[in-house]
Design an enzyme around this catalytic site. Sequence first.
Site, PDB file in Angstrom:
ATOM      1  N   ARG A  35       8.960 -31.039   6.566  1.00 29.92           N
ATOM      2  CA  ARG A  35       7.685 -31.161   7.287  1.00 29.92           C
ATOM      3  C   ARG A  35       7.425 -32.608   7.692  1.00 29.92           C
ATOM      4  NH1 ARG A  35       2.581 -28.155   4.541  1.00 29.92           N
ATOM      5  NH2 ARG A  35       2.032 -30.159   3.680  1.00 29.92           N
TER       6      ARG A  35
ATOM      7  N   LYS B 265      11.583 -40.447  -0.287  1.00 30.20           N
ATOM      8  CA  LYS B 265      11.586 -40.503  -1.750  1.00 30.20           C
ATOM      9  C   LYS B 265      11.079 -39.179  -2.312  1.00 30.20           C
ATOM     10  CE  LYS B 265       8.847 -41.497  -4.915  1.00 30.20           C
ATOM     11  NZ  LYS B 265       9.353 -40.421  -5.813  1.00 30.20           N
ATOM     12  N   PRO B 266      12.021 -38.315  -2.741  1.00 30.29           N
ATOM     13  CA  PRO B 266      11.572 -37.047  -3.338  1.00 30.29           C
ATOM     14  C   PRO B 266      11.017 -37.276  -4.741  1.00 30.29           C
ATOM     15  CG  PRO B 266      13.983 -37.188  -3.377  1.00 30.29           C
ATOM     16  CD  PRO B 266      13.484 -38.452  -2.707  1.00 30.29           C
TER      17      PRO B 266
ATOM     18  N   GLU C 174      -1.331 -35.894   2.502  1.00 25.51           N
ATOM     19  CA  GLU C 174      -1.564 -34.479   2.174  1.00 25.51           C
ATOM     20  C   GLU C 174      -1.794 -34.440   0.666  1.00 25.51           C
ATOM     21  OE1 GLU C 174      -1.840 -32.129   4.302  1.00 25.51           O
ATOM     22  OE2 GLU C 174      -0.904 -32.936   6.112  1.00 25.51           O
ATOM     23  N   LEU C 175      -3.050 -34.304   0.261  1.00 26.42           N
ATOM     24  CA  LEU C 175      -3.398 -34.535  -1.150  1.00 26.42           C
ATOM     25  C   LEU C 175      -3.827 -33.237  -1.843  1.00 26.42           C
ATOM     26  CD1 LEU C 175      -5.196 -37.932  -0.488  1.00 26.42           C
ATOM     27  CD2 LEU C 175      -2.781 -37.518  -0.974  1.00 26.42           C
TER      28      LEU C 175
ATOM     29  N   ARG D  93       1.422 -17.239  -5.738  1.00 21.64           N
ATOM     30  CA  ARG D  93       2.594 -17.740  -5.016  1.00 21.64           C
ATOM     31  C   ARG D  93       2.961 -19.094  -5.616  1.00 21.64           C
ATOM     32  NH1 ARG D  93       3.747 -20.466   0.182  1.00 21.64           N
ATOM     33  NH2 ARG D  93       1.703 -21.385   0.012  1.00 21.64           N
TER      34      ARG D  93
ATOM     35  N   CYS E  58      -0.798 -26.702  -3.442  1.00 19.38           N
ATOM     36  CA  CYS E  58      -2.055 -27.360  -3.086  1.00 19.38           C
ATOM     37  C   CYS E  58      -2.979 -26.375  -2.393  1.00 19.38           C
ATOM     38  CB  CYS E  58      -1.784 -28.543  -2.181  1.00 19.38           C
ATOM     39  SG  CYS E  58      -0.797 -28.068  -0.760  1.00 19.38           S
TER      40      CYS E  58
ATOM     41  N   GLU F 191      -8.004 -28.955 -10.125  1.00 21.99           N
ATOM     42  CA  GLU F 191      -6.898 -28.108  -9.670  1.00 21.99           C
ATOM     43  C   GLU F 191      -6.138 -27.615 -10.905  1.00 21.99           C
ATOM     44  OE1 GLU F 191      -4.466 -30.686  -7.277  1.00 21.99           O
ATOM     45  OE2 GLU F 191      -3.841 -29.057  -5.988  1.00 21.99           O
TER      46      GLU F 191
HETATM   47  P1  NAD Z   1       2.192 -36.790  -7.646  1.00 18.82           P
HETATM   48  O1  NAD Z   1       1.112 -37.484  -6.915  1.00 18.82           O
HETATM   49  O2  NAD Z   1       2.329 -37.019  -9.098  1.00 18.82           O
HETATM   50  O3  NAD Z   1       3.608 -37.153  -7.018  1.00 18.82           O
HETATM   51  C1  NAD Z   1       3.848 -37.105  -5.627  1.00 18.82           C
HETATM   52  C2  NAD Z   1       4.930 -38.117  -5.298  1.00 18.82           C
HETATM   53  O4  NAD Z   1       4.468 -39.430  -5.603  1.00 18.82           O
HETATM   54  C3  NAD Z   1       6.226 -37.931  -6.069  1.00 18.82           C
HETATM   55  O5  NAD Z   1       7.305 -38.281  -5.233  1.00 18.82           O
HETATM   56  C4  NAD Z   1       6.088 -38.921  -7.201  1.00 18.82           C
HETATM   57  O6  NAD Z   1       7.340 -39.347  -7.696  1.00 18.82           O
HETATM   58  C5  NAD Z   1       5.363 -40.067  -6.515  1.00 18.82           C
HETATM   59  N1  NAD Z   1       4.578 -40.914  -7.400  1.00 18.82           N
HETATM   60  C6  NAD Z   1       4.017 -40.587  -8.591  1.00 18.82           C
HETATM   61  N2  NAD Z   1       3.362 -41.648  -9.103  1.00 18.82           N
HETATM   62  C7  NAD Z   1       3.510 -42.667  -8.222  1.00 18.82           C
HETATM   63  C8  NAD Z   1       3.056 -44.013  -8.171  1.00 18.82           C
HETATM   64  N3  NAD Z   1       2.317 -44.526  -9.139  1.00 18.82           N
HETATM   65  N4  NAD Z   1       3.386 -44.760  -7.106  1.00 18.82           N
HETATM   66  C9  NAD Z   1       4.132 -44.249  -6.113  1.00 18.82           C
HETATM   67  N5  NAD Z   1       4.596 -42.976  -6.101  1.00 18.82           N
HETATM   68  C10 NAD Z   1       4.282 -42.199  -7.132  1.00 18.82           C
HETATM   69  O7  NAD Z   1       2.012 -35.255  -7.294  1.00 18.82           O
HETATM   70  P2  NAD Z   1       2.903 -34.040  -7.786  1.00 18.82           P
HETATM   71  O8  NAD Z   1       2.518 -33.746  -9.198  1.00 18.82           O
HETATM   72  O9  NAD Z   1       4.344 -34.262  -7.481  1.00 18.82           O
HETATM   73  O10 NAD Z   1       2.410 -32.891  -6.819  1.00 18.82           O
HETATM   74  C11 NAD Z   1       1.280 -32.136  -7.077  1.00 18.82           C
HETATM   75  C12 NAD Z   1       0.118 -32.591  -6.232  1.00 18.82           C
HETATM   76  O11 NAD Z   1       0.494 -32.599  -4.869  1.00 18.82           O
HETATM   77  C13 NAD Z   1      -1.066 -31.667  -6.321  1.00 18.82           C
HETATM   78  O12 NAD Z   1      -2.257 -32.399  -6.427  1.00 18.82           O
HETATM   79  C14 NAD Z   1      -1.028 -30.907  -5.001  1.00 18.82           C
HETATM   80  O13 NAD Z   1      -2.275 -30.410  -4.589  1.00 18.82           O
HETATM   81  C15 NAD Z   1      -0.492 -31.937  -4.088  1.00 18.82           C
HETATM   82  N6  NAD Z   1       0.139 -31.319  -2.923  1.00 18.82           N
HETATM   83  C16 NAD Z   1      -0.500 -31.430  -1.727  1.00 18.82           C
HETATM   84  C17 NAD Z   1       0.041 -30.828  -0.607  1.00 18.82           C
HETATM   85  C18 NAD Z   1      -0.673 -30.930   0.708  1.00 18.82           C
HETATM   86  O14 NAD Z   1      -0.025 -30.703   1.707  1.00 18.82           O
HETATM   87  N7  NAD Z   1      -1.949 -31.270   0.759  1.00 18.82           N
HETATM   88  C19 NAD Z   1       1.248 -30.139  -0.688  1.00 18.82           C
HETATM   89  C20 NAD Z   1       1.887 -30.056  -1.925  1.00 18.82           C
HETATM   90  C21 NAD Z   1       1.313 -30.676  -3.036  1.00 18.82           C
END
Ligand code: NAD
Length: 490
Positions: free
Chosen positions: A169, A184-185, A260-261, A288, A294, A391
Amino acid sequence: MGETSETGLLAQVPDGLYIAGEWRAARSGRTFGVTDPSTGEVVKEIADAAVEDGVAALDAACEAFPSWSRTPARERAELLRDAYDLIQERAEDLALLMTIEMGKPLAESMAEVRYGGEFLRWFSEEAAHVQGRYGSNPEGTGRMIVTQHPVGPCYLVTPWNFPLAMATRKIAPALAAGCTAVVKPASQTPLTTTLFVRLLADAGLPAGVVNVITTTSSGPVSEAVISDPRLRKLSFTGSTEVGQKLLAQAAAGVLRTSMELGGNAPFVVFEDADLDKAVDGALAAKFRNIGEACTAANRFIVHASLAEEFARRVTDRVREFRTGRGTEEGVTIGPLIDERAVDKADELVQDALANGARLRVGGGRIDRRGTFYEATVLSDVAAGSRILREEVFGPVLAITRFTDEDEAVRLANDTEFGLVSYVYTRDLARGQRMVERLETGMMGLNVGVVSNPAAPFGGWKLSGLGREGGAEGIHEYLQTKYTLTPDPFA
Ligand code: NAD
């Protein structure tokens, strides 16, 4: 598929960083283990990038930018289309890999491969449709020319819950627009993205156009890349908390950002809803992806006249779910991503129960290897319970009641998030009123799943900035230039 084919597939996934068209070890030589959440076992060791690797990846993206941005749109489109075809060919492998590292049932992984692949096809079609405008200024003294240009090297950060789709995306519109990228995954699920980028390379992607860094040092690596003045764009999907930190870092360079949060979606069922459809929609919107989406419905706001019947029906259906490793036949609920996710789901359930909620089914951890939580239904959840504000990101369906439309709107909007809402009603005017009154970037009106590559995905309020997909998606990676020339007849 048996264990041998899993081992064979894992062996095909590169274990290095992909920088400037080469698979490299991290400069430090460090690696980290990727875990299967259904067993807790490490399935593969891969390179653990440090700051210098992140900067090397950005070097490569900057070097590749001039030539990629001048590559004809049609050529860029064809590469994306070839990558789409390769995804279809390797669909089963990508799905299995995703189930191994993320946990979702195989059928859902396959659905994500199809959905994630569609971003490549969609943006291959959009690439050649970027256009500008030409016209006289109102005074008639000049000609106004408006053109679109790729923003430049981008940093694309993805979460673990949709390891392929969140990457495609971002990568597909970036490439379609003529941008280069460092991807960065999430450290929990780097393998699917890595295999996908190998497919992109097989499709003929020039060196440096996409670079991948896998790391357990997300904070320092990201800060170095984001604060580098050569970077022009940050696109992030993940939690609001981390997104806010990165936005603050991006402010110094006045970077273009797409965010996208987190979400906290309301699912409103009115007294005139088709209950059969509402129950089907509720199960899809909640369970799902094991509830780890999110867009997952977080608060079921049901009219008092239907609440008992709704709770009874969803509970009966949830009792039929089967929890287990996502590769097992008939499994509908896989493990949560890690121990912390199980703790969080359980904390929210216990808090709701302590506040008087009624437990219909589930409500606890599952005593087996891996990080499993029972599919759970809670009804009569009291106002003030944490689960209505936070959440849950797990298989927990929480029901509260309302008595009139204004109350439903007030409850639905009572959150700082605004990603998506779901409404079930057979009254057309009421449905239209809800479209206008609910503060979310997306809405499912008598539908439980809204995501589509042709639609602008994104949130209001703390759920984010910008849109991914749709006609809007490519514009996140383009910047506008306005040029004035004198009237050629003057
Ligand atoms: P996260 O914020 O912990 O991690 C997301 C990404 O950020 C990962 O690649 C992670 O390695 C990186 N990351 C983590 N800490 C970091 C830091 N301090 N500095 C820089 N990068 C950092 O989120 P998650 O747990 O992987 O995913 C779940 C969250 O994502 C949920 O809140 C969900 O709602 C949201 N989400 C949003 C969408 C959307 O499109 N709005 C889609 C999918 C997931």
